[in-house]
Motif scaffolding. Structure first.
Motif: not given
Length: 212
Positions: A19, A23, A35, A64, A67, A73, A84, A88
């Motif tokens: 993850a 990012l 984040s 996320f 994001i 995204y 987001g 995820a």
């Protein structure tokens, strides 16, 4: 990067690292530092209050949560929070994570700007909401000590965050300002988007197609 910051261990499972890589690939330094600070402030608050939560799910939610602002995204027609959350969900499903855990992450991300609701839900959702509010607006600022705050900021610097985050928000949804109707991000459009006029709920009611 230190694994222990302000008495909080940053998750380093395979899932968490993947993850984080996502990012880092599609975000930027502003979103990366923000984040991670969100996660740390959320976890500090949870630890201080003896709240039981899943650090890995909270960390992934934090990574996320913005994001959906990135070009990778960002959808043409959904709130960036939902973009987001959907990203995820896809990420977690592709790795066989249980649906209940996915739901918690989805809610944590989708509701992180929703005032008056998120703080009443599950621990991960409520803590994410706290972490975002703490880092972005300084809400409940004194609940975390200056020493703890400084350790977090030393690890993940703010670097004029107050001046940079609003334009970053706008960049993520200036192509779909209508998605900010009814939520706090309409304030960003009103401040920074030329020609934007905030829709009024009252106008929607009074000028609806109903005859009476």
């Amino acid at each position: 990067m230190s694994k222990l910051i302000a008495n909080v261990t940053i998750p380093d499972s395979k899932l968490a690292l993947e993850a984080a890589e996502l990012l880092q690939e599609h975000g930027n330094e502003l979103l990366w530092n923000h984040s991670n600070r969100v996660f740390l402030f959320a976890a500090i608050q949870g630890n201080q209050n003896g709240v039981k939560f899943d650090p890995e799910l909270l960390y992934i939610s934090s990574l996320f949560h913005d994001i959906g602002l990135t070009s990778k995204y960002s959808s043409p027609d959904k709130r960036f929070e939902v973009d987001g959350a959907n990203a995820a969900r896809d990420f977690l499903r592709s790795r066989g994570v249980p649906e209940e855990s996915i739901r918690l992450v989805w809610d944590s991300i989708a509701l992180h700007t929703t005032l008056g609701i998120a703080e009443h839900k599950e621990s991960e959702v409520a803590l994410m909401y706290f972490g975002v509010g703490y880092d972005v607006m300084g809400q409940n600022f004194e609940l975390i000590s200056q020493t703890m705050r400084q350790q977090v900021v030393d690890a993940f610097p703010r670097n004029q965050f107050k001046q940079k985050i609003l334009p970053a928000f706008l960049e993520g949804f200036k192509h779909k300002p209508e998605t900010t109707f009814g939520n706090i991000k309409s304030d960003v459009c009103e401040l920074l988007l030329p020609g934007y006029t905030r829709p009024s709920f009252c106008d929607c009611v009074l000028h609806s197609k109903w005859s009476e």
